[in-house]
Design an enzyme around this catalytic site. Structure first.
Site, PDB file in Angstrom:
ATOM      1  N   MET A  36      -1.668  -4.979  -0.372  1.00 62.02           N
ATOM      2  CA  MET A  36      -1.455  -5.218  -1.578  1.00 62.02           C
ATOM      3  C   MET A  36      -2.685  -6.033  -2.048  1.00 62.02           C
ATOM      4  SD  MET A  36       2.108  -6.809  -1.578  1.00 62.02           S
ATOM      5  CE  MET A  36       3.510  -5.956  -0.728  1.00 62.02           C
ATOM      6  N   HIS A  65       0.852   2.075   2.858  1.00 55.37           N
ATOM      7  CA  HIS A  65       1.190   2.117   1.516  1.00 55.37           C
ATOM      8  C   HIS A  65       0.394   1.431   0.480  1.00 55.37           C
ATOM      9  CE1 HIS A  65       4.857   0.738  -1.425  1.00 55.37           C
ATOM     10  NE2 HIS A  65       3.911   1.297  -2.194  1.00 55.37           N
ATOM     11  N   MET A  67      -0.673  -0.392  -2.161  1.00 50.36           N
ATOM     12  CA  MET A  67      -0.544  -1.118  -3.693  1.00 50.36           C
ATOM     13  C   MET A  67      -1.599  -1.887  -4.285  1.00 50.36           C
ATOM     14  SD  MET A  67       3.180  -2.548  -2.512  1.00 50.36           S
ATOM     15  CE  MET A  67       2.824  -2.381  -0.651  1.00 50.36           C
ATOM     16  N   ASP A 174      11.741   3.017  -0.075  1.00 51.47           N
ATOM     17  CA  ASP A 174      11.056   1.854   0.275  1.00 51.47           C
ATOM     18  C   ASP A 174      11.578   0.676  -0.650  1.00 51.47           C
ATOM     19  OD1 ASP A 174       9.465  -0.301   1.107  1.00 51.47           O
ATOM     20  OD2 ASP A 174       7.348   0.561   0.246  1.00 51.47           O
TER      21      ASP A 174
HETATM   22  C1  DX5 Z   1       7.600  -3.698  -1.034  1.00 53.87           C
HETATM   23  C2  DX5 Z   1       6.937  -3.081  -0.029  1.00 53.87           C
HETATM   24  C3  DX5 Z   1       8.008  -2.795   1.147  1.00 53.87           C
HETATM   25  C4  DX5 Z   1       8.795  -4.094   1.621  1.00 53.87           C
HETATM   26  C5  DX5 Z   1       9.868  -3.856   1.792  1.00 53.87           C
HETATM   27  O1  DX5 Z   1       6.554  -3.842  -2.249  1.00 53.87           O
HETATM   28  O2  DX5 Z   1       6.420  -1.911  -0.533  1.00 53.87           O
HETATM   29  O3  DX5 Z   1       7.432  -1.926   1.693  1.00 53.87           O
HETATM   30  O4  DX5 Z   1       8.175  -4.462   2.895  1.00 53.87           O
HETATM   31  O5  DX5 Z   1      10.789  -4.539   2.291  1.00 53.87           O
HETATM   32  P1  DX5 Z   1      12.376  -4.851   2.437  1.00 53.87           P
HETATM   33  O6  DX5 Z   1      12.747  -3.683   3.249  1.00 53.87           O
HETATM   34  O7  DX5 Z   1      12.662  -6.329   2.945  1.00 53.87           O
HETATM   35  O8  DX5 Z   1      12.888  -4.801   1.021  1.00 53.87           O
HETATM   36 ZN    ZN Z   2       5.765  -0.527   1.224  1.00 54.87          ZN
END
Ligand code: DX5
Ligand code: ZN
Length: 219
Positions: A36, A65, A67, A174
Protein backbone atom coordinates in the site's frame (compact mmCIF):
# COMPACT_ATOMS: atom_id res chain seq x y z
CA UNK A 1 -8.21 -27.47 -5.85
CA UNK A 2 -9.11 -24.31 -3.93
CA UNK A 3 -6.24 -22.45 -2.31
CA UNK A 4 -5.88 -20.41 0.87
CA UNK A 5 -3.69 -17.31 0.96
CA UNK A 6 -3.18 -15.89 4.47
CA UNK A 7 -2.65 -12.13 4.29
CA UNK A 8 0.44 -11.02 6.18
CA UNK A 9 -1.18 -7.63 6.81
CA UNK A 10 -2.71 -9.08 9.97
CA UNK A 11 0.44 -10.88 11.12
CA UNK A 12 2.55 -9.68 14.04
CA UNK A 13 5.27 -7.76 12.14
CA UNK A 14 7.62 -7.99 15.11
CA UNK A 15 7.62 -11.76 14.68
CA UNK A 16 7.12 -11.91 10.94
CA UNK A 17 9.50 -14.82 10.30
CA UNK A 18 7.80 -17.01 12.91
CA UNK A 19 4.36 -15.97 11.65
CA UNK A 20 5.28 -16.95 8.08
CA UNK A 21 6.78 -20.26 9.14
CA UNK A 22 3.73 -20.97 11.29
CA UNK A 23 1.17 -20.48 8.48
CA UNK A 24 3.41 -22.37 6.06
CA UNK A 25 3.59 -25.32 8.48
CA UNK A 26 -0.16 -25.02 9.06
CA UNK A 27 -0.88 -25.61 5.36
CA UNK A 28 -1.15 -22.21 3.66
CA UNK A 29 -0.98 -22.42 -0.15
CA UNK A 30 0.19 -18.86 -0.90
CA UNK A 31 1.38 -15.89 1.11
CA UNK A 32 -0.68 -12.80 0.32
CA UNK A 33 1.37 -9.62 0.60
CA UNK A 34 -0.47 -6.28 0.64
CA UNK A 35 1.56 -3.40 -0.76
CA UNK A 36 0.00 0.00 0.00
CA UNK A 37 1.27 3.45 -0.96
CA UNK A 38 -0.85 5.91 1.03
CA UNK A 39 -2.28 7.30 -2.24
CA UNK A 40 -4.41 4.63 -3.85
CA UNK A 41 -5.42 3.46 -0.37
CA UNK A 42 -5.31 5.33 2.94
CA UNK A 43 -2.57 3.19 4.44
CA UNK A 44 1.14 2.44 3.90
CA UNK A 45 2.80 -0.95 4.23
CA UNK A 46 5.95 -2.18 2.52
CA UNK A 47 7.86 -2.43 -0.75
CA UNK A 48 10.07 -4.79 -2.76
CA UNK A 49 12.72 -5.18 -0.05
CA UNK A 50 10.13 -6.77 2.21
CA UNK A 51 9.12 -9.16 -0.58
CA UNK A 52 12.79 -10.03 -1.05
CA UNK A 53 13.18 -10.74 2.68
CA UNK A 54 10.04 -12.92 2.71
CA UNK A 55 11.26 -14.78 -0.40
CA UNK A 56 14.35 -15.87 1.56
CA UNK A 57 12.37 -17.44 4.36
CA UNK A 58 9.48 -19.12 2.55
CA UNK A 59 9.00 -21.55 -0.31
CA UNK A 60 5.34 -20.61 -0.78
CA UNK A 61 4.22 -18.72 -3.87
CA UNK A 62 4.11 -15.01 -3.08
CA UNK A 63 0.82 -13.42 -4.08
CA UNK A 64 1.66 -9.72 -4.17
CA UNK A 65 -1.31 -7.35 -4.16
CA UNK A 66 -0.23 -3.92 -5.37
CA UNK A 67 -2.51 -1.23 -3.95
CA UNK A 68 -0.41 1.54 -5.43
CA UNK A 69 -1.29 4.42 -7.69
CA UNK A 70 1.33 3.85 -10.36
CA UNK A 71 2.35 0.17 -10.49
CA UNK A 72 4.23 -0.02 -13.83
CA UNK A 73 7.58 1.41 -12.66
CA UNK A 74 7.59 -1.01 -9.72
CA UNK A 75 6.76 -4.22 -11.59
CA UNK A 76 10.41 -5.13 -12.32
CA UNK A 77 11.50 -4.59 -8.71
CA UNK A 78 8.67 -6.70 -7.25
CA UNK A 79 9.23 -9.46 -9.81
CA UNK A 80 12.96 -9.51 -9.14
CA UNK A 81 12.30 -9.53 -5.40
CA UNK A 82 10.49 -12.84 -5.86
CA UNK A 83 6.80 -12.09 -6.40
CA UNK A 84 5.16 -15.05 -8.14
CA UNK A 85 1.79 -13.40 -8.71
CA UNK A 86 1.56 -9.65 -9.28
CA UNK A 87 -1.92 -8.23 -8.91
CA UNK A 88 -2.67 -4.71 -10.12
CA UNK A 89 -5.84 -2.70 -9.68
CA UNK A 90 -7.73 -2.05 -12.86
CA UNK A 91 -8.77 1.36 -11.50
CA UNK A 92 -5.18 2.71 -11.67
CA UNK A 93 -3.98 1.13 -14.92
CA UNK A 94 -4.96 3.23 -17.93
CA UNK A 95 -2.91 0.90 -20.15
CA UNK A 96 -3.79 -2.36 -18.49
CA UNK A 97 -2.81 -4.53 -21.45
CA UNK A 98 0.67 -2.99 -21.32
CA UNK A 99 0.90 -3.54 -17.56
CA UNK A 100 -0.15 -7.18 -17.90
CA UNK A 101 2.43 -7.74 -20.64
CA UNK A 102 5.08 -6.08 -18.48
CA UNK A 103 4.29 -8.47 -15.61
CA UNK A 104 4.62 -11.48 -17.94
CA UNK A 105 7.86 -10.15 -19.38
CA UNK A 106 9.23 -10.19 -15.85
CA UNK A 107 8.21 -13.82 -15.41
CA UNK A 108 5.42 -13.19 -12.91
CA UNK A 109 1.80 -14.26 -13.18
CA UNK A 110 -0.51 -11.30 -13.89
CA UNK A 111 -3.71 -10.79 -11.95
CA UNK A 112 -6.13 -7.89 -12.17
CA UNK A 113 -8.01 -6.59 -9.12
CA UNK A 114 -11.40 -4.89 -8.95
CA UNK A 115 -12.62 -2.74 -6.09
CA UNK A 116 -16.12 -3.49 -4.79
CA UNK A 117 -17.60 -0.62 -6.84
CA UNK A 118 -15.90 -1.59 -10.12
CA UNK A 119 -18.09 -3.28 -12.69
CA UNK A 120 -17.23 -6.65 -14.22
CA UNK A 121 -17.84 -5.05 -17.63
CA UNK A 122 -14.42 -3.46 -17.24
CA UNK A 123 -12.91 -6.93 -17.62
CA UNK A 124 -14.40 -7.46 -21.06
CA UNK A 125 -11.21 -6.73 -23.03
CA UNK A 126 -8.66 -8.04 -20.52
CA UNK A 127 -10.09 -11.30 -19.20
CA UNK A 128 -8.35 -13.39 -21.89
CA UNK A 129 -4.97 -11.88 -20.98
CA UNK A 130 -4.77 -12.59 -17.26
CA UNK A 131 -4.38 -15.73 -15.16
CA UNK A 132 -6.42 -14.49 -12.25
CA UNK A 133 -9.01 -11.89 -11.32
CA UNK A 134 -9.11 -10.73 -7.73
CA UNK A 135 -12.38 -9.36 -6.47
CA UNK A 136 -12.18 -7.10 -3.43
CA UNK A 137 -14.95 -7.89 -1.01
CA UNK A 138 -14.01 -4.90 1.19
CA UNK A 139 -12.73 -1.46 0.25
CA UNK A 140 -8.96 -1.95 0.22
CA UNK A 141 -6.66 -0.41 2.79
CA UNK A 142 -7.16 -2.32 6.01
CA UNK A 143 -7.52 -5.81 7.39
CA UNK A 144 -10.38 -6.87 9.61
CA UNK A 145 -13.24 -5.23 7.71
CA UNK A 146 -16.66 -6.70 7.14
CA UNK A 147 -17.37 -8.68 3.96
CA UNK A 148 -19.59 -6.73 1.54
CA UNK A 149 -22.53 -9.08 0.93
CA UNK A 150 -23.21 -8.31 -2.74
CA UNK A 151 -19.71 -9.64 -3.51
CA UNK A 152 -21.28 -13.10 -3.64
CA UNK A 153 -23.35 -12.21 -6.71
CA UNK A 154 -20.32 -10.56 -8.29
CA UNK A 155 -18.27 -13.76 -7.84
CA UNK A 156 -21.08 -15.77 -9.45
CA UNK A 157 -21.31 -13.36 -12.37
CA UNK A 158 -17.55 -13.46 -12.92
CA UNK A 159 -17.56 -17.24 -12.77
CA UNK A 160 -20.31 -17.28 -15.41
CA UNK A 161 -18.30 -14.90 -17.59
CA UNK A 162 -15.19 -17.11 -17.36
CA UNK A 163 -17.16 -20.28 -18.06
CA UNK A 164 -19.00 -18.72 -21.01
CA UNK A 165 -15.65 -17.85 -22.61
CA UNK A 166 -14.18 -21.24 -21.72
CA UNK A 167 -11.19 -19.61 -20.01
CA UNK A 168 -8.81 -20.92 -17.40
CA UNK A 169 -8.84 -17.85 -15.14
CA UNK A 170 -8.84 -18.18 -11.35
CA UNK A 171 -11.01 -16.06 -9.11
CA UNK A 172 -9.41 -14.77 -5.91
CA UNK A 173 -11.54 -13.13 -3.24
CA UNK A 174 -9.97 -10.68 -0.80
CA UNK A 175 -11.46 -9.07 2.28
CA UNK A 176 -13.62 -10.11 5.19
CA UNK A 177 -13.53 -13.83 4.44
CA UNK A 178 -13.99 -15.96 7.55
CA UNK A 179 -14.91 -19.57 8.32
CA UNK A 180 -18.54 -18.37 8.48
CA UNK A 181 -18.75 -17.14 4.89
CA UNK A 182 -15.99 -19.06 3.09
CA UNK A 183 -18.34 -21.82 2.01
CA UNK A 184 -20.66 -19.32 0.27
CA UNK A 185 -17.66 -17.58 -1.30
CA UNK A 186 -16.33 -20.88 -2.66
CA UNK A 187 -19.73 -22.06 -3.82
CA UNK A 188 -20.11 -18.78 -5.76
CA UNK A 189 -16.93 -19.65 -7.68
CA UNK A 190 -13.83 -18.52 -5.78
CA UNK A 191 -10.64 -20.52 -6.38
CA UNK A 192 -8.27 -18.60 -4.09
CA UNK A 193 -9.29 -17.25 -0.70
CA UNK A 194 -7.40 -14.47 1.05
CA UNK A 195 -7.82 -14.42 4.82
CA UNK A 196 -5.93 -12.01 7.05
CA UNK A 197 -7.50 -11.43 10.43
CA UNK A 198 -9.48 -14.67 10.26
CA UNK A 199 -6.15 -16.52 10.34
CA UNK A 200 -3.66 -14.31 12.19
CA UNK A 201 -6.03 -13.15 14.92
CA UNK A 202 -6.63 -16.72 16.02
CA UNK A 203 -4.54 -18.68 18.52
CA UNK A 204 -4.06 -21.91 16.58
CA UNK A 205 -3.26 -21.39 12.88
CA UNK A 206 -3.20 -25.10 12.15
CA UNK A 207 -6.72 -25.55 13.49
CA UNK A 208 -7.98 -22.38 11.77
CA UNK A 209 -6.56 -23.44 8.41
CA UNK A 210 -7.97 -26.93 8.88
CA UNK A 211 -11.43 -25.40 9.40
CA UNK A 212 -11.01 -23.18 6.33
CA UNK A 213 -9.91 -26.16 4.24
CA UNK A 214 -12.78 -28.31 5.42
CA UNK A 215 -15.27 -25.61 4.45
CA UNK A 216 -13.48 -24.82 1.18
CA UNK A 217 -13.66 -28.46 0.16
CA UNK A 218 -17.23 -28.56 1.22
CA UNK A 219 -18.84 -26.75 -1.70
C1 DX5 B 1 -7.23 -5.20 2.27
C2 DX5 B 1 -6.22 -6.23 1.87
C3 DX5 B 1 -6.54 -7.59 2.32
C4 DX5 B 1 -6.59 -7.72 3.82
C5 DX5 B 1 -7.59 -8.78 4.12
O1 DX5 B 1 -6.91 -4.01 1.66
O2 DX5 B 1 -6.08 -6.27 0.47
O3 DX5 B 1 -5.68 -8.56 1.75
O4 DX5 B 1 -5.37 -8.07 4.40
O5 DX5 B 1 -7.74 -8.83 5.50
P1 DX5 B 1 -9.02 -9.50 6.14
O6 DX5 B 1 -9.03 -10.94 5.72
O7 DX5 B 1 -8.81 -9.31 7.61
O8 DX5 B 1 -10.23 -8.76 5.62
ZN1 ZN C 1 -4.97 -7.98 -0.38
Amino acid sequence: MKRLAPSLLSADFGRLKEEIQAVEAAGADYLHIDVMDGHFVPNITFGPTMVEAIRKISCLPLDVHLMIQNPDPFVPAFAEAGADILAVHLEVCPHLNRTVNLIREHAAVPAVVLNPSASLFLLDQILEDVDMVMLMSVNPGFGGQKFIPNSIQKIKDLKAMITARDLNVDIEVDGGVTPDNVEAVCRAGADVIVAGSAVFKTADYRETIRIFREKMGNC
